[in-house]
Scaffold this motif. Structure first.
Motif, PDB file in Angstrom:
ATOM      1  N   THR A  33       0.707  -1.314   0.097  1.00  0.00           N
ATOM      2  CA  THR A  33       0.054   0.163   0.219  1.00  0.00           C
ATOM      3  C   THR A  33       0.993   1.253  -0.868  1.00  0.00           C
ATOM      4  O   THR A  33       1.860   1.381   0.607  1.00  0.00           O
ATOM      5  CB  THR A  33      -0.639   0.199   1.276  1.00  0.00           C
ATOM      6  OG1 THR A  33      -1.632  -1.413   1.287  1.00  0.00           O
ATOM      7  CG2 THR A  33      -1.878   1.247   1.071  1.00  0.00           C
ATOM      8  N   VAL A  34       0.105   2.392  -0.631  1.00  0.00           N
ATOM      9  CA  VAL A  34       1.185   3.211  -0.716  1.00  0.00           C
ATOM     10  C   VAL A  34      -0.238   4.246  -0.258  1.00  0.00           C
ATOM     11  O   VAL A  34      -1.088   4.496  -1.217  1.00  0.00           O
ATOM     12  CB  VAL A  34       1.342   4.007  -2.160  1.00  0.00           C
ATOM     13  CG1 VAL A  34       2.246   5.146  -1.692  1.00  0.00           C
ATOM     14  CG2 VAL A  34       3.037   3.345  -2.466  1.00  0.00           C
ATOM     15  N   ARG A  35      -0.047   5.040   0.969  1.00  0.00           N
ATOM     16  CA  ARG A  35      -1.419   6.263   0.242  1.00  0.00           C
ATOM     17  C   ARG A  35      -0.836   7.412   1.553  1.00  0.00           C
ATOM     18  O   ARG A  35       0.278   7.481   1.939  1.00  0.00           O
ATOM     19  CB  ARG A  35      -2.041   4.767   1.406  1.00  0.00           C
ATOM     20  CG  ARG A  35      -1.907   4.863   3.426  1.00  0.00           C
ATOM     21  CD  ARG A  35      -2.756   4.522   3.777  1.00  0.00           C
ATOM     22  NE  ARG A  35      -2.453   3.997   5.104  1.00  0.00           N
ATOM     23  CZ  ARG A  35      -2.240   2.763   5.297  1.00  0.00           C
ATOM     24  NH1 ARG A  35      -3.241   1.935   4.261  1.00  0.00           N
ATOM     25  NH2 ARG A  35      -1.975   2.193   6.640  1.00  0.00           N
ATOM     26  N   GLY A  36      -1.783   8.827   1.657  1.00  0.00           N
ATOM     27  CA  GLY A  36      -1.633  10.109   2.341  1.00  0.00           C
ATOM     28  C   GLY A  36      -1.220  11.036   1.762  1.00  0.00           C
ATOM     29  O   GLY A  36      -1.442  10.367   0.218  1.00  0.00           O
ATOM     30  N   ASN A  37      -1.095  12.056   1.957  1.00  0.00           N
ATOM     31  CA  ASN A  37      -0.990  13.177   0.971  1.00  0.00           C
ATOM     32  C   ASN A  37      -0.131  14.016   2.059  1.00  0.00           C
ATOM     33  O   ASN A  37      -0.487  14.299   3.357  1.00  0.00           O
ATOM     34  CB  ASN A  37      -2.933  13.665   0.775  1.00  0.00           C
ATOM     35  CG  ASN A  37      -3.118  14.479   1.589  1.00  0.00           C
ATOM     36  OD1 ASN A  37      -2.884  14.326   3.404  1.00  0.00           O
ATOM     37  ND2 ASN A  37      -4.326  14.679   1.600  1.00  0.00           N
ATOM     38  N   TRP A  38       0.824  15.001   1.478  1.00  0.00           N
ATOM     39  CA  TRP A  38       1.504  15.791   2.094  1.00  0.00           C
ATOM     40  C   TRP A  38       0.128  17.864   1.775  1.00  0.00           C
ATOM     41  O   TRP A  38       0.010  17.573   0.595  1.00  0.00           O
ATOM     42  CB  TRP A  38       2.358  16.212   1.233  1.00  0.00           C
ATOM     43  CG  TRP A  38       3.593  15.070   2.019  1.00  0.00           C
ATOM     44  CD1 TRP A  38       3.282  14.200   2.419  1.00  0.00           C
ATOM     45  CD2 TRP A  38       4.543  14.589   1.527  1.00  0.00           C
ATOM     46  NE1 TRP A  38       4.280  13.048   2.898  1.00  0.00           N
ATOM     47  CE2 TRP A  38       4.899  13.505   1.870  1.00  0.00           C
ATOM     48  CE3 TRP A  38       5.014  14.286  -0.255  1.00  0.00           C
ATOM     49  CZ2 TRP A  38       6.109  12.272   1.490  1.00  0.00           C
ATOM     50  CZ3 TRP A  38       5.793  13.657  -0.738  1.00  0.00           C
ATOM     51  CH2 TRP A  38       6.363  12.760   0.329  1.00  0.00           C
ATOM     52  N   SER A  39       0.986  18.364   2.771  1.00  0.00           N
ATOM     53  CA  SER A  39       0.346  19.713   2.610  1.00  0.00           C
ATOM     54  C   SER A  39       1.634  20.711   2.149  1.00  0.00           C
ATOM     55  O   SER A  39       2.651  20.180   3.167  1.00  0.00           O
ATOM     56  CB  SER A  39      -0.316  20.107   3.200  1.00  0.00           C
ATOM     57  OG  SER A  39      -0.636  22.241   3.286  1.00  0.00           O
ATOM     58  N   SER A  40       1.772  21.231   1.416  1.00  0.00           N
ATOM     59  CA  SER A  40       3.544  22.107   1.042  1.00  0.00           C
ATOM     60  C   SER A  40       3.182  23.370   2.064  1.00  0.00           C
ATOM     61  O   SER A  40       4.494  24.022   2.582  1.00  0.00           O
ATOM     62  CB  SER A  40       2.862  23.120  -0.284  1.00  0.00           C
ATOM     63  OG  SER A  40       2.106  24.117  -0.027  1.00  0.00           O
ATOM     64  N   THR A  41       1.953  22.964   2.718  1.00  0.00           N
ATOM     65  CA  THR A  41       2.049  24.057   5.033  1.00  0.00           C
ATOM     66  C   THR A  41       3.052  23.951   5.510  1.00  0.00           C
ATOM     67  O   THR A  41       2.513  23.944   6.648  1.00  0.00           O
ATOM     68  CB  THR A  41       1.094  24.873   4.655  1.00  0.00           C
ATOM     69  OG1 THR A  41      -0.267  23.877   4.976  1.00  0.00           O
ATOM     70  CG2 THR A  41       0.804  25.882   3.404  1.00  0.00           C
ATOM     71  N   GLU A  42       2.908  22.377   5.635  1.00  0.00           N
ATOM     72  CA  GLU A  42       3.209  21.442   6.543  1.00  0.00           C
ATOM     73  C   GLU A  42       4.348  20.791   6.302  1.00  0.00           C
ATOM     74  O   GLU A  42       4.705  20.407   5.024  1.00  0.00           O
ATOM     75  CB  GLU A  42       2.438  20.961   6.997  1.00  0.00           C
ATOM     76  CG  GLU A  42       0.891  21.314   7.787  1.00  0.00           C
ATOM     77  CD  GLU A  42      -0.367  19.944   7.657  1.00  0.00           C
ATOM     78  OE1 GLU A  42      -1.217  20.817   8.794  1.00  0.00           O
ATOM     79  OE2 GLU A  42      -0.114  19.559   6.870  1.00  0.00           O
ATOM     80  N   PRO A  43       5.646  20.530   7.445  1.00  0.00           N
ATOM     81  CA  PRO A  43       6.688  19.418   7.423  1.00  0.00           C
ATOM     82  C   PRO A  43       5.930  18.302   6.659  1.00  0.00           C
ATOM     83  O   PRO A  43       5.249  17.723   6.578  1.00  0.00           O
ATOM     84  CB  PRO A  43       7.008  19.314   8.405  1.00  0.00           C
ATOM     85  CG  PRO A  43       6.512  20.638   9.577  1.00  0.00           C
ATOM     86  CD  PRO A  43       5.799  20.739   9.000  1.00  0.00           C
ATOM     87  N   ALA A  44       6.765  17.657   5.847  1.00  0.00           N
ATOM     88  CA  ALA A  44       6.429  16.491   4.931  1.00  0.00           C
ATOM     89  C   ALA A  44       7.087  15.473   5.483  1.00  0.00           C
ATOM     90  O   ALA A  44       8.284  15.229   5.684  1.00  0.00           O
ATOM     91  CB  ALA A  44       6.156  16.576   3.242  1.00  0.00           C
TER      92      ALA A  44
END
Length: 174
Positions: free
Chosen positions: A136-147
């Motif tokens: 599984t590959v899942r999730g998301n990042w926002s450019s406003t928070e550390p990833a």
């Protein structure tokens, strides 16, 4: 007295005076020149900011978006071991805060990575080249928070690895 001189004297004596309009034409000429320069600058500015500059910004934003997507895919692929089954790891990924002046998101779904931006021309998708033992590959990042990329085993030896895009918290200044 000559005829001309008499006419001038009579005009002056009657209070009308003789107007010499030769001094006005250079002033009018300069005003017209200045008006043409202002009009030219206005047309050039309108042309640039109406078409050329936004198109250039979008093209640059598209290039930056492609680069961000490529680099984040590379970082995710580096985080996954080639042959490990029992794994637990976490790696930080650095993202630019904005692309084309706007915030964005990176989403992972079934071996694909998608950059979601408010400008559709900047958005994009790429496939991840990860080993078969990743389930599984899942999730998301926002450019406003550390990833962060988190890779872990799913519990038993028989199941594969899970790769998760995780958001962190911004560090506050003291």
């Amino acid at each position: 007295m000559t005829g001309r001189r008499m006419t001038e004297d009579r005009n002056v004596t009657e209070g009308r005076g003789v107007l010499d309009e030769r001094g006005v034409s250079p002033v009018i000429g300069k005003v017209l020149e200045a008006g043409l320069v202002v009009l030219y600058i206005g047309l050039i500015t309108t042309t640039l900011y109406g078409g050329v500059v936004p198109d250039y910004r979008t093209a640059v934003g598209d290039e930056v978006g492609d680069r961000v997507l490529s680099k984040t895919a590379e970082r995710i692929q580096q985080a996954v071991p080639a042959n490990g089954r029992t794994v637990r790891g976490r790696m930080r990924v650095t993202l630019p805060r904005t692309i084309r002046g706007m915030e964005y998101e990176i989403r992972a779904e079934s071996r694909k990575l998608t950059l979601v931006h408010s400008n559709k021309e900047v958005s994009g998708t790429t496939r991840l080249a990860i080993p078969e033992h990743v389930d599984t590959v899942r999730g998301n990042w926002s450019s406003t928070e550390p990833a962060f990329v988190v890779v872990r085993s799913e519990g038993t030896e028989r199941t594969g690895l899970v790769v998760e895009l995780e958001r962190g918290q911004r560090e506050r200044a003291p």
